[in-house]
Design a protein around this motif. Structure first.
Motif, PDB file in Angstrom:
ATOM      1  N   LYS B 332      29.171  -4.909  14.633  1.00 61.39           N
ATOM      2  CA  LYS B 332      29.914  -6.197  15.083  1.00 61.39           C
ATOM      3  C   LYS B 332      30.073  -7.128  14.068  1.00 61.39           C
ATOM      4  N   SER B 333      31.537  -7.555  13.869  1.00 59.48           N
ATOM      5  CA  SER B 333      31.759  -8.304  12.142  1.00 59.48           C
ATOM      6  C   SER B 333      31.136  -9.646  12.851  1.00 59.48           C
ATOM      7  N   ASN B 334      30.849 -10.622  12.732  1.00 65.67           N
ATOM      8  CA  ASN B 334      30.267 -11.958  12.299  1.00 65.67           C
ATOM      9  C   ASN B 334      30.836 -12.987  11.441  1.00 65.67           C
ATOM     10  N   PHE B 335      32.008 -13.784  11.932  1.00 60.47           N
ATOM     11  CA  PHE B 335      32.826 -14.403  11.207  1.00 60.47           C
ATOM     12  C   PHE B 335      33.934 -14.594  11.845  1.00 60.47           C
ATOM     13  N   LYS B 336      34.582 -15.904  11.629  1.00 60.84           N
ATOM     14  CA  LYS B 336      35.604 -16.260  11.936  1.00 60.84           C
ATOM     15  C   LYS B 336      37.322 -15.351  12.239  1.00 60.84           C
ATOM     16  N   PRO B 337      37.544 -15.763  13.606  1.00 60.63           N
ATOM     17  CA  PRO B 337      38.060 -14.614  14.376  1.00 60.63           C
ATOM     18  C   PRO B 337      39.376 -14.558  13.003  1.00 60.63           C
ATOM     19  N   SER B 338      40.157 -15.557  12.553  1.00 58.97           N
ATOM     20  CA  SER B 338      40.761 -15.343  11.841  1.00 58.97           C
ATOM     21  C   SER B 338      40.826 -14.588  10.445  1.00 58.97           C
ATOM     22  N   PHE B 418      35.511 -13.940   1.798  1.00 60.85           N
ATOM     23  CA  PHE B 418      34.790 -15.718   2.181  1.00 60.85           C
ATOM     24  C   PHE B 418      32.939 -15.519   1.507  1.00 60.85           C
ATOM     25  N   ALA B 419      32.657 -16.815   0.885  1.00 61.59           N
ATOM     26  CA  ALA B 419      31.544 -16.683   0.476  1.00 61.59           C
ATOM     27  C   ALA B 419      30.708 -16.791   0.983  1.00 61.59           C
ATOM     28  N   PRO B 420      29.660 -15.329   1.226  1.00 61.48           N
ATOM     29  CA  PRO B 420      29.033 -15.531   2.629  1.00 61.48           C
ATOM     30  C   PRO B 420      27.314 -16.367   2.346  1.00 61.48           C
ATOM     31  N   SER B 421      27.542 -16.860   0.884  1.00 57.49           N
ATOM     32  CA  SER B 421      26.456 -17.685   1.085  1.00 57.49           C
ATOM     33  C   SER B 421      26.441 -19.039   1.833  1.00 57.49           C
ATOM     34  N   GLY B 422      27.899 -19.729   1.737  1.00 53.06           N
ATOM     35  CA  GLY B 422      28.516 -20.398   2.214  1.00 53.06           C
ATOM     36  C   GLY B 422      28.667 -21.408   0.399  1.00 53.06           C
ATOM     37  N   LEU B 423      28.756 -21.256  -0.496  1.00 53.94           N
ATOM     38  CA  LEU B 423      28.988 -21.721  -1.600  1.00 53.94           C
ATOM     39  C   LEU B 423      30.152 -22.417  -1.720  1.00 53.94           C
ATOM     40  N   LYS B 424      30.903 -23.546  -2.043  1.00 53.67           N
ATOM     41  CA  LYS B 424      32.283 -23.693  -2.023  1.00 53.67           C
ATOM     42  C   LYS B 424      32.594 -24.683  -3.437  1.00 53.67           C
ATOM     43  N   VAL B 425      32.841 -24.710  -3.777  1.00 49.98           N
ATOM     44  CA  VAL B 425      33.668 -25.053  -4.901  1.00 49.98           C
ATOM     45  C   VAL B 425      34.776 -26.692  -4.882  1.00 49.98           C
ATOM     46  N   ARG B 426      33.200 -27.505  -5.256  1.00 49.98           N
ATOM     47  CA  ARG B 426      34.230 -28.542  -5.348  1.00 49.98           C
ATOM     48  C   ARG B 426      35.190 -29.408  -6.069  1.00 49.98           C
ATOM     49  N   TYR B 427      34.615 -28.626  -7.548  1.00 52.74           N
ATOM     50  CA  TYR B 427      36.193 -29.392  -8.620  1.00 52.74           C
ATOM     51  C   TYR B 427      35.709 -28.286  -9.809  1.00 52.74           C
ATOM     52  N   LEU B 428      36.684 -28.397 -10.298  1.00 51.24           N
ATOM     53  CA  LEU B 428      37.182 -28.539 -11.753  1.00 51.24           C
ATOM     54  C   LEU B 428      37.616 -29.067 -12.675  1.00 51.24           C
ATOM     55  N   LYS B 429      36.397 -29.984 -13.399  1.00 58.00           N
ATOM     56  CA  LYS B 429      37.619 -30.735 -14.137  1.00 58.00           C
ATOM     57  C   LYS B 429      37.743 -30.337 -15.313  1.00 58.00           C
ATOM     58  N   VAL B 430      39.210 -30.887 -15.980  1.00 57.79           N
ATOM     59  CA  VAL B 430      38.939 -30.383 -17.612  1.00 57.79           C
ATOM     60  C   VAL B 430      39.268 -32.012 -18.074  1.00 57.79           C
ATOM     61  N   PHE B 431      38.761 -31.825 -19.670  1.00 59.67           N
ATOM     62  CA  PHE B 431      39.244 -33.190 -20.370  1.00 59.67           C
ATOM     63  C   PHE B 431      39.730 -32.364 -21.455  1.00 59.67           C
ATOM     64  N   GLU B 432      40.905 -32.882 -21.874  1.00 57.30           N
ATOM     65  CA  GLU B 432      41.103 -32.681 -23.572  1.00 57.30           C
ATOM     66  C   GLU B 432      41.131 -33.422 -24.419  1.00 57.30           C
ATOM     67  N   PRO B 433      40.422 -34.633 -25.131  1.00 58.48           N
ATOM     68  CA  PRO B 433      40.563 -35.625 -25.595  1.00 58.48           C
ATOM     69  C   PRO B 433      42.272 -35.504 -26.878  1.00 58.48           C
ATOM     70  N   LYS B 434      42.269 -34.218 -27.046  1.00 59.61           N
ATOM     71  CA  LYS B 434      42.467 -34.796 -28.693  1.00 59.61           C
ATOM     72  C   LYS B 434      44.072 -34.062 -28.000  1.00 59.61           C
ATOM     73  N   LEU B 435      44.313 -33.000 -27.621  1.00 61.89           N
ATOM     74  CA  LEU B 435      45.937 -32.785 -27.198  1.00 61.89           C
ATOM     75  C   LEU B 435      46.411 -33.642 -25.333  1.00 61.89           C
ATOM     76  N   ASN B 436      47.933 -33.787 -25.806  1.00 63.40           N
ATOM     77  CA  ASN B 436      47.833 -34.363 -24.499  1.00 63.40           C
ATOM     78  C   ASN B 436      48.226 -33.881 -23.488  1.00 63.40           C
ATOM     79  N   TYR B 448      37.761 -16.624  -3.085  1.00 60.81           N
ATOM     80  CA  TYR B 448      36.259 -16.598  -2.778  1.00 60.81           C
ATOM     81  C   TYR B 448      36.027 -15.057  -2.114  1.00 60.81           C
ATOM     82  N   ILE B 449      35.504 -13.819  -2.935  1.00 61.19           N
ATOM     83  CA  ILE B 449      34.796 -12.721  -2.339  1.00 61.19           C
ATOM     84  C   ILE B 449      34.014 -12.272  -2.110  1.00 61.19           C
ATOM     85  N   GLY B 450      33.175 -12.177  -0.687  1.00 66.72           N
ATOM     86  CA  GLY B 450      31.957 -11.416  -0.431  1.00 66.72           C
ATOM     87  C   GLY B 450      32.177 -10.209  -0.409  1.00 66.72           C
TER      88      GLY B 450
END
Lengths: 949, 459
Positions: B332-338, B418-436, B448-450
């Motif tokens: 039986k598969s147990n996740f969203k039908p979509s 999807f990630a079976p653990s429920g993990l979601k990436v909220r952000y990944l911020k990048v700062f490079e002060p020297k380059l524009n 996401y790959i489970g």
């Protein structure tokens, strides 16, 4: 272009051809030729004849070619030392090259050429490279010092490289620091006494800073080095722990394990009451579990270490049972280790789950694994009483499968279950007997014979069963023979009428036809016993057996502590101290856990707290041949002992050893009888008659000691001290002391009237106190006490009074009344008056209890200037009811294991370490373990008082 | 420390042998054990080392029994080995080395070799033996592992070999400062026209279930793999729905706690690539780092709570007499039908004495594979909240083997988006002060790959 073609040249005259190519003018051709040479070298062909030609190629600016030539040099320089000199010039030149990569390469390679003549030339370049401006060169040079030290230690010291290396610990580059630490640690290992790695709070701080910045490998070197440091107090320990904890999240498992090592070690110093202690414990579990999702080889290393950690601090992983469940596809070595840990973690809370799992495992394919699973079921039964019933029925189910090795394994463990729960599961004997014929392994046969002998009265055909074994007596292994002998003697004592012939048969087989001394001696003893006094024989042979302990194959505590210091290393994988598998001087320095620092509870006598003793100086104990105590524990499961195990250490144990398990094992309890051999076994023993004297005396000694009569002399009595000066009590002076004699405690009082009037109507009362001491009789002063008169009174005391914990523990508040007034005073009584006469613990019990008591409860003390040998100590203590349970000699030190019991039933276990024959070091080391650790301090004082008087 | 490193092929022939210390082999094999080793290496290798080499071949590679331990002690010499396809890598020592480190090093060695020439095979090793010696010289000095980051190594150990004359002085010092530096995994001066990064959350969900459907153990072990193509020395900060972080932030805004609290996940434990500042994670639980260029594994984590088990396997095994088994398995598969699961494979073990199998399945294809002693049922795709079934009749040969069939568990493979653990990436911020370039200019991709790890149901 591929290199594999170099492997395929197998023509004749190959060397000659290569020579020509090496001397070619074309660079490419030269390089090709050197590659061919290296290929030949790899597969093991001897190409040393080409040495001069290859060295000629060394002067090149092609780095790849240079590296190849260097590789060749490293391999062959040793066999051609004279020619290797030819290369020196190039090396020295390369060490000055503007390219740091080449400078480093040169100094790295030079260190690998282990030719004395070359090392001389190495010094100057190395000195420069150690101070090179480029960190890459410095980090390479740091390792090179270790290489040079390996070849010529004296040279390194003379040239002052060690100091330069020490300076590098303060280098600005983290990798240089890490390599310098690695090199210094290695050099320090071969100079255990030197203070090379002079670790102090400042240098530790530097290391901790570098820890955050260097490569994963560097972090390992630094953590391993940190683990050797002993913080000066618990605060420093805590601050280091705080800075090491982030490493637990490193992706590299070795970093994690080394961090765990540092934490486990320094945790010893932290007080349990600290909040931080609890936090740290919680932080340790997740990373340990994560290690189990690493590759299988690392899992194995991790599991071996977890096995140690679980023994040392079971609380860390007690809720993590599930992660140790075996997966079907785990490699066998992972499976076996997981199973071990599962048993250690089994408790009443999780036993149902564990049993369900074990039952699954018992149907798997791998024989070793299945056996271990079956054995594990038995161990669960012994460990968790509530599960015993289910375990036994599971075992019976398994016996029904009729799979040969499963049945045998099950019978071996059922024997242990019988020992643990006598008269409970004997109903299964019938089922066991059905499988008699299928048993072909000695251990299983011995176990079955033991069962038949032990329950001979319930098995109708016990004599037939045993007789059937007797037919092939000489083909059986010693284990089975010994067991058969004992079994039949038991049977005879239970059913003397029908089995006389059988017993004679087995006695003559054992004594006349066997050349195994163990068997012969045991046979003689039985024979003698039966012929002189059958009643005594019955008492001895059918004596009640001590219960077997719950935990088996635990690692001996001192060894365990040492192994904790080696977490992550090979020693922790082998569960052996490094001295057991490392040759020579390296790694034989024993490590031990740091002692707990002086905490507030024991602050009242600061000179006794051993905080000042650095662990490096504490001689550590490793049992000379395996762990003797562990072996004794294991008697029932251990491998058969072939031949006489008359080792020096067991002989030295002498009579003391027999006191404990020895008698039992001798007289038919344990299947192997290790204990039995320790004692008589005169090799000249030929006929029973001639044995009378030695055995007779031996046995009487034995009984003497067991009955524990030697204690009548009473314990040490301190001289009387003034408790209540006359000034404070209107002229009444009271001095006194406490005594203990033949089980009764009394307070010896001396009352002096220093007033001018007569004193009458004396009475005494005690306040409630820690051990419920109370006068057992009223204070009887028969005549009035006239001025300047003194009376001596012995007031019997009981310990049934009301109890209240006092501070200090042995404080006693007394009220004395006379016709003048009521006076109050308080006194401290020595704790040894509370040591009861039956304070001798059974040896197995001792071991089990020792392990059972958490290590936080262990307290260590030093008794200084006590020039006594082990016997004197033992007998002195015994007269004060401190009993020696066992004695061992380990590396020239005597270890006494002692027990005592207080009137209120508290047991105190002690380990006393004595270094005999060393007049400069007359200190005894005392470790005390007790469930009520607050008494330890006072027990120690009692020890000191007894021993010094 | 490590005394020597050998690479063998499956026959036990030495392909690579690098000795760092003389102590190995000196007495490793003066016993007669090796008289049986034959003349293969005979007198070819220099005396003592040959013994160590032989000892391992005879006692481990040619051992009759399967390997009982990855660490073997032969005559006081310890051998650590790992196997990659049919190549054996063995590290040898006579000292009390850090065992965990040795294995980590051997794995790293495999990674480095793979990064240079792909699969570790006999052919590839022979083809690159010069390179391997060069690498071994660089990453292991006197048995001490040195910087082994492929990114750094590739700057100065190239397959063509570097021509020293082509390097300027600056380039040289750049190399050495990178190899020994604090950021040993990244070189300076990287430039991309398009700054781009890819995040893959790869999870493997592990399950052990009893025949009655009780979860005996379940956990997700996940990895966050990052591919970064960023210019300069970018400072990155990674955020996910970690329960501890969310709760900490949620304290300020009460209503958000209730919203996000549900979606946050409890992470049992996590480990990070060495570029992540661990002390910062320990104190603030923030994940900040300067990434290596290209692909690397940012973190690994493990969760055990509230795992979404994508499939449920319901087995039914019935023994009909002694020569027949009836097996019915429902999944039986147990996740969203979509959502669609892919590459589904169910492996049903059969007894060794199976003589024939008839299989009927509703979906996909099923086959009995005699060589693997299993029925393998494959389904290409399956949507959520669906059910499928297979039934099989297994004919058995009568045997007189007393031992019952061990009934290995039914295992399953699949891949879900999807990630079976429920993990979601909220952000990944990048700062490079020297380059524009700013965080907005970076193109980011998250996927996401489970996958199934060890996903077993006992029957």
């Amino acid at each position: 272009m591929t290199d594999s073609k170099y492997f395929t040249t197998t023509k004749k005259g190959e060397i000659f051809e290569l020579k020509a190519e090496l001397n070619s003018d074309k660079k490419e051709k030269k390089k090709e030729a050197v590659k061919k040479v290296i290929a030949s070298m790899t597969v093991g062909k001897d190409v040393s004849a080409l040495f001069p030609d290859v060295v000629n190629c060394m002067q090149t600016d092609n780095l790849e070619l240079k590296k190849l030539v260097y590789l060749y040099l490293m391999n062959y320089a040793k066999s051609q030392p004279d020619m290797a000199i030819m290369a020196v010039n190039t090396f020295v030149k390369d060490c000055e090259d503007p390219n740091p990569l080449i400078r480093a390469l040169a100094v790295r390679t030079m260190g690998c050429i282990r030719v004395d003549k070359i090392t001389e030339y190495l010094c100057e370049p190395l000195r420069k490279c150690l101070k090179d401006e480029d960190p890459y060169v410095r980090k390479t040079a740091a390792v090179c010092v270790a290489k040079l030290h390996d070849i010529n230690a004296q040279l390194v010291e003379d040239q002052g490289f060690l100091d330069t290396l020490k300076d590098l610990i303060s280098d600005s580059n983290p990798m240089v620091v890490a390599n310098a630490v690695a090199a210094l640690s290695e050099i320090a290992e071969s100079h255990p006494s030197s203070n090379l790695l002079d670790l102090n709070p400042q240098s530790i701080n530097k290391l901790l800073t570098a820890l955050n910045e260097c490569t994963e490998w560097g972090q390992i070197f630094i953590l391993d080095c940190l683990a050797n440091y002993t913080p000066k107090d618990d605060r420093e320990a805590q601050s280091i722990c705080e800075r090491v904890t982030p490493r637990l999240s490193h992706a590299n498992s070795a970093v994690v394990l080394s961090a765990v090592k540092v934490l486990m070690k320094f945790m010893e110093m932290l007080s349990k009451d600290l909040d931080y202690y609890g936090t740290l414990l919680k932080k340790l579990a997740p990373p340990l579990v994560t290690l189990l999702s690493a590759e299988p080889e690392l899992q194995y290393v991790a599991l071996r270490n977890i096995n140690l950690i679980v023994q040392k601090r079971p609380e860390i992983l007690k809720h993590e049972m599930k992660v140790f469940f075996v997966k079907y596809n785990d490699p066998i070595y992972v499976k076996l280790e997981k199973l071990d840990i599962m048993i250690r973690l089994a408790s009443q809370a999780n036993i149902a789950q564990v049993l369900a799992e074990l039952k699954e495992y018992a149907t798997e394919v791998d024989v070793d694994f299945v056996r271990k699973a079956v054995r594990a079921i038995g161990r669960c039964a012994i460990k968790v009483e509530q599960s015993a019933e289910r375990c036994v029925s599971t075992l019976l189910d398994l016996i029904q499968t009729k799979v040969n090795y499963v049945v045998q394994e099950a019978i071996v463990v059922i024997k242990d279950i019988f020992r643990k729960y006598p008269n409970k599961y004997e109903s299964v004997i019938a089922t066991l007997c059905e499988n008699l014929d299928s048993l072909d392994e000695p251990e299983a046969r011995a176990a079955m014979i033991w069962i038949v002998g032990e329950y001979a009265e319930r098995i109708d055909n016990a004599d037939e069963l045993l007789e059937s074994f007797l037919e092939g007596f000489h083909d059986e292994s010693t284990q089975v023979q010994l067991q058969l002998l004992t079994g039949i003697v038991k049977l005879f004592l239970k059913k003397p009428t029908e089995t006389q012939e059988l017993v004679q048969q087995v006695l003559s087989l054992a004594t006349q036809d066997s050349d195994n001394p163990d068997l012969r001696d045991r046979g003689y003893i039985y024979w003698r016993l039966l012929s002189t006094d059958p009643v005594a024989a019955k008492e001895v042979v059918l004596a009640e057996k001590p219960l077997i302990s719950e935990e088996t194959d635990l690692i001996e505590p001192t060894l365990l502590d040492e192994l904790i210091c080696y977490i992550g290393t090979l020693a922790s994988v082998y569960h052996k101290p490094p001295s057991a598998f490392v040759e020579g001087g390296r790694g034989v320095v024993h490590k031990s856990l740091p002692p707990r620092t002086a905490s507030s509870e024991s602050a009242e006598s600061p000179e006794t707290a051993p905080a000042g003793a650095p662990p490096g100086e504490q001689p550590d104990v490793i049992p000379a041949q395996g762990d003797l105590l562990g072996d004794l524990l294991n008697l029932d499961l251990g491998p058969p002992v072939s031949g006489p195990p008359l080792t020096t250490s067991s002989v030295q144990m002498g009579a003391v050893d027999l006191l404990g398990g020895g008698l039992d094992s001798l007289m038919g309890d344990e299947p192997e009888g290790i204990g039995g051999t320790n004692f008589v076994a005169p090799p000249t023993a030929a006929v029973p008659a001639s044995l009378g004297a030695p055995i007779g005396s031996g046995l009487s000694d034995l009984f003497d000691l067991t009955s524990g009569v030697g204690t009548l002399s009473g314990s040490y009595v301190a001289p009387k001290a003034v408790w209540l000066p006359a000034m404070k009590a209107k002229g009444l002076e009271i001095s006194g002391t406490f005594t203990r004699q033949v089980g009764s405690i009394s307070m010896d009082l001396q009352l002096t009237n220093k007033a001018l009037q007569v004193m009458t109507d004396f009475a005494i009362q005690f306040n409630r106190n820690s051990f419920g001491l109370a006068p057992a009789a009223p204070l009887q002063v028969h005549a009035p006490l006239s001025p300047n008169q003194t009376v001596e009174i012995s007031l019997p005391l009981s310990t049934v009074g009301s109890v209240m914990k006092m501070e200090p523990l042995n404080n006693l508040q007394v009220a004395v009344k006379n016709n003048i007034d009521v006076f109050y005073f308080s006194t401290l009584y020595p704790l040894h008056i509370l040591f009861v006469e039956d304070g001798k613990m059974d040896r197995q019990m001792f071991l089990a209890t020792w392990k059972d008591i958490p290590n936080e409860n262990e307290a260590q003390f030093q008794i200084r200037d006590c020039p006594l040998n082990a016997e004197a100590v033992s007998s002195k203590l015994q007269s004060s009811n401190i009993f020696t349970v066992a004695k061992r000699n380990v590396e020239g030190q005597d270890m006494l294991y002692q027990s005592l019991k207080l009137t209120n039933g508290i047991w105190v276990l002690a380990e006393l370490r004595i270094q005999p024959g060393n007049p400069s070091c007359m200190d005894l080391e005392l470790s005390l373990k007790c469930r009520a650790p607050e008494v330890s301090q006072h027990v120690y004082q009692a020890y000191e008082t007894i021993l010094k008087n | 420390m490590i005394g020597g490193l050998f690479i063998y092929n499956h026959k036990g022939e030495v392909l690579i042998s690098r000795v760092y210390r003389d102590d190995i082999g000196s007495q490793a094999a003066d016993s007669a054990v090796f008289s049986s080793s034959g003349p293969f290496l005979g007198e070819r290798l220099g005396g003592s080392v040959r013994n160590a080499v032989d000892a391992f071949r005879v006692n481990v590679i040619h051992a009759r029994q399967q390997v009982r331990s990855p660490v073997t002690n032969i005559a006081r010499t310890s051998f650590f080995h790992v196997k990659r396809s049919n190549i054996w890598l063995a590290a040898v020592t006579k000292q009390n080395v850090n065992a965990a480190m040795v294995f980590e090093f051997l794995y790293k060695m495999c990674d480095v070799m793979a990064a240079y020439f792909g699969k570790i095979s006999e052919e590839n090793i022979k083809n690159n033996f010069v390179l391997i010696y060069e690498l071994l010289d660089e990453i292991l000095d006197f048995g001490y592992p040195q910087n082994s980051e492929t990114g750094a190594l590739k700057t100065f150990i190239t397959q063509q070999g570097i021509k020293s004359q082509h390097q300027t002085k600056e380039e040289q010092s750049q190399i050495t400062s990178q190899v020994t530096g604090q950021i040993g995994w990244r070189r300076e001066g990287i430039k991309y026209r398009r700054n781009e990064l890819f995040l893959d959350v790869l999870e493997s969900v592990n399950l052990l279930m009893s025949p009655q459907g009780q979860v005996l153990s379940a956990h997700v072990s996940g990895r966050v793999v990052m591919k970064s193509y960023l210019s300069g020395m970018p400072e990155c900060k990674f955020g996910m729905n970690d329960k501890i972080v969310i709760e900490k932030q949620g304290k300020g805004t009460a209503d958000e706690t209730s919203k996000s609290g549900k979606q946050s996940i409890a992470i049992d434990d996590c480990t990070f690539h060495q570029c992540v500042r661990l002390s910062k994670f320990d104190s603030e639980r923030s994940i900040s780092f300067i990434p290596p260029d290209g692909e690397f594994e940012l973190m690994r984590y493990r969760t055990t709570k509230d795992i979404i088990l994508p499939f449920r396997v319901i087995p039914l095994v019935r023994e009909v007499g002694r020569t027949k088994l009836e097996v019915k398995v429902v999944i039986k598969s147990n996740f969203k039908p979509s959502l669609l699961a892919q590459k589904i494979e169910v492996r049903i073990p059969t007894p060794l004495n199976t003589s024939g199998v008839q299989v009927i399945c509703m979906k996909g294809k099923a086959k009995y594979k005699a060589s693997e002693n299993a029925i393998v049922w494959k389904i290409k795709r399956m949507a959520g909240m669906k059910e499928s079934q297979i039934s099989a009749e297994i004919e058995l040969l009568p045997t007189n083997d007393k031992k019952k069939w061990a009934r290995p568990p039914i295992s399953m493979n699949f891949e879900v988006p999807f990630a079976p653990s429920g993990l979601k990436v909220r952000y990944l911020k990048v700062f490079e002060p020297k380059l524009n370039y700013s965080d907005h200019d970076v193109i980011k991709w998250v996927r996401y790959i489970g996958r199934s790890g060890i996903y077993e149901t006992r029957c």
